[in-house]
Motif scaffolding. Structure first.
Motif, PDB file in Angstrom:
ATOM      1  N   UNK A  25       1.740   2.047   0.830  1.00 65.22           N
ATOM      2  CA  UNK A  25       1.257   1.483   2.190  1.00 65.22           C
ATOM      3  C   UNK A  25       0.864  -0.035   1.529  1.00 65.22           C
ATOM      4  N   UNK A  26       0.272   0.108   1.114  1.00 69.84           N
ATOM      5  CA  UNK A  26      -0.806  -1.508   0.893  1.00 69.84           C
ATOM      6  C   UNK A  26       0.931  -2.561   0.526  1.00 69.84           C
ATOM      7  N   UNK A  27       1.652  -2.330  -0.302  1.00 68.27           N
ATOM      8  CA  UNK A  27       3.139  -2.859  -0.514  1.00 68.27           C
ATOM      9  C   UNK A  27       3.612  -2.625   0.424  1.00 68.27           C
ATOM     10  N   UNK A  28       3.929  -2.020   1.716  1.00 70.15           N
ATOM     11  CA  UNK A  28       4.425  -2.442   2.869  1.00 70.15           C
ATOM     12  C   UNK A  28       3.599  -3.017   3.321  1.00 70.15           C
ATOM     13  N   UNK A  29       2.709  -3.226   3.540  1.00 68.64           N
ATOM     14  CA  UNK A  29       2.071  -4.240   4.498  1.00 68.64           C
ATOM     15  C   UNK A  29       2.363  -5.468   3.969  1.00 68.64           C
ATOM     16  N   UNK A  30       2.333  -5.667   3.026  1.00 65.77           N
ATOM     17  CA  UNK A  30       2.735  -6.891   2.133  1.00 65.77           C
ATOM     18  C   UNK A  30       3.433  -7.299   2.432  1.00 65.77           C
ATOM     19  N   UNK A  31       4.529  -6.717   2.180  1.00 67.45           N
ATOM     20  CA  UNK A  31       5.666  -7.171   2.262  1.00 67.45           C
ATOM     21  C   UNK A  31       6.376  -7.005   4.463  1.00 67.45           C
ATOM     22  N   UNK A  32       5.786  -6.170   4.985  1.00 62.29           N
ATOM     23  CA  UNK A  32       6.053  -6.310   6.532  1.00 62.29           C
ATOM     24  C   UNK A  32       5.125  -8.335   6.709  1.00 62.29           C
ATOM     25  N   UNK A  33       3.918  -9.080   6.309  1.00 62.89           N
ATOM     26  CA  UNK A  33       3.834  -9.985   6.530  1.00 62.89           C
ATOM     27  C   UNK A  33       4.885 -10.706   5.642  1.00 62.89           C
TER      28      UNK A  33
END
Length: 86
Positions: free
Chosen positions: A72-80
């Motif tokens: 989930x943290x990776x997904x959030x980083x990718x989104x940013x």
């Protein structure tokens, strides 16, 4: 502030809810996690590094996030990074 929900700890119960969001305006990660116990908090507060103040400033916090939420943290980083949260 406009938060984009990314995910919540899949093992969450009624009284716990580590959560990951992305702030769509500031392009920052927003994390909710468990407060550290006294030993971890003391260890973090004693951390020293050149150019870094010792201790945890009043306007900052240390939290714990379960490893099962890394995706989930990776997904959030990718989104940013993609800036698709605008």
């Amino acid at each position: 502030m406009t938060l984009k929900f990314i995910g919540i700890d899949p093992n969450t119960g009624d009284d716990e809810s580590p959560t990951v969001w992305v702030d769509q305006e500031t392009h920052e990660l927003v994390l909710q996690g468990w407060k550290p116990g006294p030993e971890l908090k003391a260890e973090c507060a004693a951390f020293t590094m050149p150019g870094h103040a010792v201790g945890i400033p009043d306007h900052e916090a240390v939290i714990r996030i379960p490893a099962r939420m890394v995706h989930m943290i990776r997904e959030a980083c990718d989104a940013v990074e993609r800036a698709d949260v605008r």
